[in-house]
Motif scaffolding. Structure first.
Motif, PDB file in Angstrom:
ATOM      1  N   UNK A  10      -7.308 -17.631  16.548  1.00 27.91           N
ATOM      2  CA  UNK A  10      -8.645 -18.177  16.753  1.00 27.91           C
ATOM      3  C   UNK A  10      -9.730 -17.217  16.283  1.00 27.91           C
ATOM      4  N   UNK A  11      -9.439 -15.939  16.267  1.00 31.27           N
ATOM      5  CA  UNK A  11     -10.427 -14.944  15.836  1.00 31.27           C
ATOM      6  C   UNK A  11     -10.548 -14.956  14.315  1.00 31.27           C
ATOM      7  N   UNK A  12     -11.706 -14.523  13.831  1.00 32.60           N
ATOM      8  CA  UNK A  12     -11.883 -14.377  12.380  1.00 32.60           C
ATOM      9  C   UNK A  12     -12.148 -12.920  12.012  1.00 32.60           C
ATOM     10  N   UNK A  13     -12.142 -12.047  13.015  1.00 30.01           N
ATOM     11  CA  UNK A  13     -12.417 -10.618  12.779  1.00 30.01           C
ATOM     12  C   UNK A  13     -11.122  -9.829  12.937  1.00 30.01           C
ATOM     13  N   UNK A  14     -10.277  -9.935  11.924  1.00 28.36           N
ATOM     14  CA  UNK A  14      -8.970  -9.284  12.017  1.00 28.36           C
ATOM     15  C   UNK A  14      -9.079  -7.800  11.692  1.00 28.36           C
ATOM     16  N   UNK A  15      -8.365  -7.009  12.462  1.00 27.15           N
ATOM     17  CA  UNK A  15      -8.284  -5.584  12.170  1.00 27.15           C
ATOM     18  C   UNK A  15      -7.379  -5.386  10.959  1.00 27.15           C
ATOM     19  N   UNK A  16      -7.840  -4.612   9.992  1.00 22.68           N
ATOM     20  CA  UNK A  16      -7.042  -4.360   8.800  1.00 22.68           C
ATOM     21  C   UNK A  16      -6.798  -2.871   8.623  1.00 22.68           C
ATOM     22  N   UNK A  17      -5.686  -2.557   7.974  1.00 20.92           N
ATOM     23  CA  UNK A  17      -5.350  -1.176   7.627  1.00 20.92           C
ATOM     24  C   UNK A  17      -4.972  -1.148   6.160  1.00 20.92           C
ATOM     25  N   UNK A  18      -5.484  -0.159   5.447  1.00 18.44           N
ATOM     26  CA  UNK A  18      -5.197  -0.040   4.023  1.00 18.44           C
ATOM     27  C   UNK A  18      -4.324   1.182   3.748  1.00 18.44           C
ATOM     28  N   UNK A  19      -3.380   1.003   2.846  1.00 19.89           N
ATOM     29  CA  UNK A  19      -2.416   2.047   2.528  1.00 19.89           C
ATOM     30  C   UNK A  19      -2.353   2.247   1.014  1.00 19.89           C
ATOM     31  N   UNK A  20      -2.282   3.482   0.605  1.00 13.84           N
ATOM     32  CA  UNK A  20      -1.899   3.757  -0.772  1.00 13.84           C
ATOM     33  C   UNK A  20      -0.412   3.447  -0.906  1.00 13.84           C
ATOM     34  N   UNK A  21       0.027   3.295  -2.132  1.00 14.04           N
ATOM     35  CA  UNK A  21       1.377   2.822  -2.406  1.00 14.04           C
ATOM     36  C   UNK A  21       2.456   3.580  -1.626  1.00 14.04           C
ATOM     37  N   UNK A  22       2.489   4.890  -1.755  1.00 12.99           N
ATOM     38  CA  UNK A  22       3.562   5.664  -1.133  1.00 12.99           C
ATOM     39  C   UNK A  22       3.449   5.659   0.390  1.00 12.99           C
ATOM     40  N   UNK A  23       2.229   5.657   0.909  1.00  6.79           N
ATOM     41  CA  UNK A  23       2.043   5.577   2.356  1.00  6.79           C
ATOM     42  C   UNK A  23       2.529   4.229   2.885  1.00  6.79           C
ATOM     43  N   UNK A  24       2.323   3.175   2.094  1.00  6.55           N
ATOM     44  CA  UNK A  24       2.796   1.846   2.489  1.00  6.55           C
ATOM     45  C   UNK A  24       4.317   1.814   2.556  1.00  6.55           C
ATOM     46  N   UNK A  25       4.962   2.470   1.604  1.00  3.61           N
ATOM     47  CA  UNK A  25       6.430   2.497   1.610  1.00  3.61           C
ATOM     48  C   UNK A  25       6.947   3.266   2.821  1.00  3.61           C
ATOM     49  N   UNK A  26       6.308   4.362   3.163  1.00  6.04           N
ATOM     50  CA  UNK A  26       6.707   5.112   4.359  1.00  6.04           C
ATOM     51  C   UNK A  26       6.571   4.236   5.600  1.00  6.04           C
ATOM     52  N   UNK A  27       5.458   3.520   5.715  1.00  2.00           N
ATOM     53  CA  UNK A  27       5.266   2.625   6.859  1.00  2.00           C
ATOM     54  C   UNK A  27       6.337   1.544   6.892  1.00  2.00           C
ATOM     55  N   UNK A  28       6.684   0.993   5.745  1.00  2.05           N
ATOM     56  CA  UNK A  28       7.712  -0.038   5.682  1.00  2.05           C
ATOM     57  C   UNK A  28       9.061   0.494   6.153  1.00  2.05           C
ATOM     58  N   UNK A  29       9.388   1.706   5.743  1.00  2.92           N
ATOM     59  CA  UNK A  29      10.672   2.294   6.137  1.00  2.92           C
ATOM     60  C   UNK A  29      10.728   2.538   7.642  1.00  2.92           C
ATOM     61  N   UNK A  30       9.597   2.896   8.231  1.00  2.21           N
ATOM     62  CA  UNK A  30       9.538   3.046   9.684  1.00  2.21           C
ATOM     63  C   UNK A  30       9.532   1.694  10.388  1.00  2.21           C
ATOM     64  N   UNK A  31       9.138   0.646   9.668  1.00  2.00           N
ATOM     65  CA  UNK A  31       9.011  -0.665  10.285  1.00  2.00           C
ATOM     66  C   UNK A  31       7.748  -0.801  11.108  1.00  2.00           C
ATOM     67  N   UNK A  32       6.793   0.073  10.901  1.00  2.00           N
ATOM     68  CA  UNK A  32       5.544   0.075  11.669  1.00  2.00           C
ATOM     69  C   UNK A  32       4.372   0.284  10.707  1.00  2.00           C
ATOM     70  N   UNK A  33       3.404  -0.630  10.623  1.00  2.00           N
ATOM     71  CA  UNK A  33       3.279  -1.873  11.392  1.00  2.00           C
ATOM     72  C   UNK A  33       3.932  -3.075  10.727  1.00  2.00           C
ATOM     73  N   UNK A  34       4.608  -2.891   9.613  1.00  2.00           N
ATOM     74  CA  UNK A  34       5.256  -4.030   8.950  1.00  2.00           C
ATOM     75  C   UNK A  34       6.626  -3.596   8.458  1.00  2.00           C
ATOM     76  N   UNK A  35       7.469  -4.585   8.206  1.00  2.00           N
ATOM     77  CA  UNK A  35       8.846  -4.297   7.840  1.00  2.00           C
ATOM     78  C   UNK A  35       9.168  -4.638   6.395  1.00  2.00           C
TER      79      UNK A  35
END
Length: 329
Positions: free
Chosen positions: A139-164
């Protein structure tokens, strides 16, 4: 559509690829959730992977109803093959994948597309939520967003936090898949594939909203589905990622976490003790569990599993299987 979207470029065509096999009870809800998106400029590619039920006819009926739908009928080849077949006929600037027994919120594409525009990112990612009933409460339209550079995004994916690692729940620029396909016949096909698109990207945006929904079903639970030697292929996928980032020590802990995550998944499938004493499994456990134990960024369940594994295979198996039966993972 939000006021912000009215002032933005909404001409980008989004391809939605839906691989379909033996899901006649779920297909209508899945396809309808795509057709009734608030973002209208979409093409929906329904890939009938020689489904033995009425799914093929349902696809043809949908194609007659809506000009945005394309249907591909193909010989059965599995999930990866169906997705690849869908990508071959996709013409959108952007692409997303929806499994045919899942559904998406009505604003899934709009929110992710808007996030990509605002943040000039190449991939936008939503939460994936397990559910046992229709559940769509954005219902909200003010979503919290997080931005990642490529390699940081891959690290987050490997941890499964915040996305898998799933291909689903993500909106990609389609050119990221140039030269990238899902591996035919492999287990854990997403783990083999999605890291390549992340490494090719410049930036990734995560949007903290529940946009992708998948049903919990007893017959699909990880314990009930059981262990097969093929599940070891997931370790090959992590090996591939490790090779792609070789020499970059910032990935070491995240890779250890993903290795232990795969072993945890194998344990949750309730292999026999002798199967779990597989040399490769034990070698990886020994090589990576201390890293995970010491890593405060690793998920608690994996840190606990790493600790329990120090006391022996049988105890580790019993604890993981019991936990997954309790929570029906």
């Amino acid at each position: 559509m939000t006021e912000n979207m009215k002032n933005k470029d909404v001409t980008s065509l989004v391809s939605v690829v839906v691989p379909i096999y033996n899901v006649e009870s779920y297909l209508k809800e899945c396809v309808d959730s795509i057709l009734f998106q608030t973002y209208k400029n979409i093409e929906v590619i329904l890939v009938d992977d020689e489904s033995p039920d009425s799914c093929g006819k349902m696809c043809d009926d949908y194609e007659k109803m809506d000009t945005r739908i394309k249907v591909v009928h193909k010989k059965n080849g599995g999930l990866s093959d169906a997705r690849n077949a869908g990508m071959k006929v996709a013409t959108g600037d952007l692409i997303t994948f929806v499994d045919s027994d899942d559904y998406i919120s009505k604003d899934f594409i709009e929110i992710l597309f808007e996030a990509m525009l605002e943040n000039k990112s190449d991939i936008a990612i939503a939460n994936m939520k397990r559910t046992s009933k229709r559940d769509e409460k954005n219902t909200s339209t003010a979503w919290k967003t997080s931005n990642f550079k490529s390699e940081d995004a891959l690290i987050s994916m490997l941890y499964g936090i915040p996305f898998g690692t799933s291909a689903c729940g993500k909106l990609f620029k389609r050119n990221l898949f140039k030269g990238v396909e899902f591996p035919y016949g492999k287990f854990s096909e997403d783990l083999f594939t999605i890291y390549k698109t992340i490494l090719k990207s410049k930036s990734v945006t995560y949007v903290e909203f529940d946009g992708y929904f998948y049903y919990y079903r007893d017959e699909g639970s990880i314990v009930v589905s059981g262990y097969k030697e093929k599940h070891l292929e997931a370790l090959d996928a992590v090996d591939d990622i490790a090779g792609a980032v070789k020499g970059k020590t910032q990935f070491d802990n995240a890779l250890s976490t993903q290795y232990i995550n795969v072993i945890y998944d194998i344990a949750a499938r309730n292999p026999q003790p002798l199967e779990f004493r597989n040399k490769r499994i034990q070698s990886i456990l020994k090589a990576h569990r201390i890293n995970v134990l010491k890593d405060g960024n690793a998920p608690k369940r994996l840190r606990a599993f790493a600790a329990i594994s120090l006391f022996g295979n049988r105890i580790a198996l019993k604890v993981v299987v019991a936990r997954n039966r309790k929570w029906k993972v």
